[in-house]
Design a protein around this motif. Structure first.
Motif, PDB file in Angstrom:
ATOM      1  N   ASP A  95      19.467 -25.157  33.477  1.00 44.57           N
ATOM      2  CA  ASP A  95      19.072 -24.881  34.862  1.00 44.57           C
ATOM      3  C   ASP A  95      19.506 -23.484  35.280  1.00 44.57           C
TER       4      ASP A  95
ATOM      5  N   THR B 274      11.855 -28.994  35.921  1.00 45.90           N
ATOM      6  CA  THR B 274      12.077 -28.223  37.151  1.00 45.90           C
ATOM      7  C   THR B 274      12.898 -28.972  38.194  1.00 45.90           C
ATOM      8  N   ASP B 275      13.402 -30.140  37.843  1.00 42.53           N
ATOM      9  CA  ASP B 275      14.268 -30.874  38.764  1.00 42.53           C
ATOM     10  C   ASP B 275      15.717 -30.451  38.530  1.00 42.53           C
TER      11      ASP B 275
ATOM     12  N   HIS C  23      14.134 -26.371  43.032  1.00 49.17           N
ATOM     13  CA  HIS C  23      13.085 -26.228  42.023  1.00 49.17           C
ATOM     14  C   HIS C  23      12.733 -24.756  41.856  1.00 49.17           C
TER      15      HIS C  23
ATOM     16  N   HIS D 221       4.998 -33.206  37.848  1.00 46.70           N
ATOM     17  CA  HIS D 221       5.789 -32.464  36.867  1.00 46.70           C
ATOM     18  C   HIS D 221       4.980 -31.766  35.783  1.00 46.70           C
TER      19      HIS D 221
END
Length: 561
Positions: free
Chosen positions: A370, A403-404, A410, A439
């Motif tokens: 992330d 993308t979570d 996001h 998603h």
């Protein structure tokens, strides 16, 4: 995908079961052009991307700027005739002097970096899958996770997902694997017989049809392989393409059978030697971006940017790209640490677009990935990611990276891609493709895509969302090369806003992984296919966010007399 001593009915079932790659791709009697993904429905009756049409009608005489695309993958054949001229070369590094000339911590990273490499020049080829690694991590940490963990905790929920993935399917996988091993042995036997008889290193159904002999061994091998290759799709693949996919399937099946019974191999620790649990231990690997396992990365790179109009092989999507090779994907599941550092390496060395044709169901260090994606976003780098090949709904079945973010945010620089077919056959969407209204952003050609493969200027077809993602990455690079002031956020907007419905008017398709009908528009955020022609037209109307403001000239004070 396989062969020899099987009843026809069982064989057909095995082929259907094994080929997450095989979708019925062409109607009977029609030949699928090798470059179908570059073509257009209005002229060629295939669900292509309009690339060739765009070059002819929109791009003649239009200036372009080189774009650096990082391919985070299994490695690249840097000697391939269609790739060696389009490789990124580190301008601040002196080749072969054994020094870190540019001070980035990576010695002689001429064309990229290998995060699977060891100090002795070796490289990890086979690694375990993440589910098995997590299974044993939980077992080693808790002994009996079922009794040690709070049943209401997120960690327990993860453990239950791991058990469902690793423990419960193991018996079924073992039976399946034992049957397939026998089938694999017969595939190899047929291969030897037919290649020796034909004096060739590959063969097609057409070549098999030409065999006339009284040898019962040859006839048996011919008949079996003909039926097998025809069962792999109406547009039958060549044997080597078929064999590559089957071998990959067998490797994956073997890992599944060993998941709950055999601890993950320690190849990485033996070869790489880093502290995997320490993201700050980041100066490991070597500069061998080719290595022994480069099929996947070589194929992906060719789709994006193989030299165009050079009279050999095939043409890539984009014509002014430099491919940065970042090796981080073994035969098995990639490691979060390698992915995170690979993204950061690409960003720090000038990549404007990153292609990531990989994925997995668990991500123990998701926070590292992330943060790396967020870093790319901050630096204005677009990431294109394959949706996955399990026929799953990514809205309900996690696929990583995604993308979570763990903090609930996001990214705006990330595109997830599903795979579509040529449209000539009954399956408009690849049966293996993952999908998701939230998603998965867009679909692109991903079935029987012809591209570069390693081993001496060779070419072949492969299928997967791994092939669809580089089509989108290539289109993004093409647009950016003509409109270099566009930001990553704008590129994402352009590709998604210009996506088009199925060109023949089809609105309902088979849901991937089933025979259930579903609206094509419900399979992704855009409900459309990437369209290079329309993307370029839209880009022409948008003012780039990266326009450099002209600096005011500094006025020298007027001297007084």
């Amino acid at each position: 995908m396989k062969l020899f001593s099987r009843e026809v009915a069982v064989l057909a079932g095995c082929v259907a079961m094994m080929t997450a790659f095989t979708t019925r791709t062409a109607a009977q009697g029609k030949t699928l052009p090798k470059n179908w993904h570059l073509l257009s429905y209005d002229t060629d009756s295939v669900y292509g991307t309009g690339i060739e049409k765009a070059y002819k009608e929109l791009l003649k005489g239009k200036k372009s700027t080189p774009v650096i695309v990082a391919v985070i993958d299994s490695g690249i054949d840097t000697l391939h005739e269609d790739l060696k001229g389009i490789l990124w070369t580190n301008p601040r590094e002196i080749p072969g002097n054994g020094k870190d000339d540019d001070g980035n911590g990576y010695i002689d990273d001429i064309h990229g970096w290998n995060f699977l490499g060891g100090k002795d020049g070796g490289s990890v080829k086979e690694d375990s899958d993440e589910a098995s690694r997590e299974y044993y991590r939980f077992k080693n940490k808790y002994g009996n996770p079922d009794s040690a963990l709070d049943k209401n905790s997120a960690e327990y929920a993860t453990w239950q997902r791991i058990v469902a993935k690793v423990d419960k399917p193991s018996n079924e996988s073992m039976m399946q694997y034992k049957s397939m091993v026998k089938l694999q042995e017969n595939v190899n036997k047929c291969e030897t017989i037919l290649k020796n008889y034909l004096h060739t290193d590959d063969f097609t159904v057409g070549k098999l049809d030409s065999i006339q002999t009284t040898s019962q061994d040859v006839l048996l091998a011919r008949n079996f392989m003909t039926r097998l290759l025809k069962s792999a799709g109406e547009e039958s693949p060549a044997f080597n393409e078929f064999k590559n996919e089957f071998d990959a399937y067998m490797s994956d099946l073997k890992r599944k059978t060993e998941g709950a019974e055999t601890p993950p191999n320690e190849n990485r620790q033996k070869i790489v030697g880093d502290n995997y649990d320490d993201i700050k231990d980041n100066k490991y690997g070597n500069n061998d971006v080719m290595g022994a396992f480069g099929f996947h990365g070589t194929h992906v790179s060719g789709i994006i940017a193989a030299a165009r109009n050079n009279g050999v092989g095939m043409d890539g999507v984009a014509d002014n790209v430099r491919i940065m090779a970042v090796k981080a994907v073994p035969d098995g599941d990639e490691r979060d640490k390698d992915v995170a550092l690979a993204i950061r390496y690409a960003v720090d060395n000038g990549a404007q677009i990153i292609n990531m044709s990989f994925g997995k169901p668990f991500s123990p260090h998701k926070e590292w990935v992330d943060d790396a994606i967020r870093y790319a976003e901050k630096k204005g780098v677009l990431i294109v990611h394959a949706a996955g090949n399990d026929g799953n709904n990514n809205d309900s079945v996690p696929n990583f990276p995604n993308t979570d973010f763990l903090d609930g945010t996001h990214p705006t620089n990330y595109i997830t891609v599903g795979a579509s077919s040529s449209g000539l056959g009954p399956d408009k969407v690849a049966g293996f493709s993952n999908y998701g209204k939230k998603h998965v952003d867009i679909f692109a050609p991903g079935v029987q895509i012809y591209s570069t493969i390693p081993g001496g200027n060779k070419y072949g077809s492969a299928s997967g969302t791994s092939m669809a993602a580089p089509v989108v990455a290539g289109v993004a690079a093409l647009v950016l090369s003509r409109y270099p002031d566009l930001s990553a956020r704008q590129l994402k907007y352009i590709l998604e806003r210009s996506a088009t419905p199925l060109a023949d008017g089809t609105t309902e398709v088979n849901k991937p992984g089933s025979d259930e009908k579903i609206k094509f528009a419900d399979l992704s955020v855009t409900g459309g296919l990437v369209n290079a022609y329309e993307a370029l037209k839209l880009a022409a109307s948008i003012k780039g966010e990266n326009v450099k403001k002209p600096q005011k000239a500094k006025m020298k004070p007027v001297k007084k007399n």
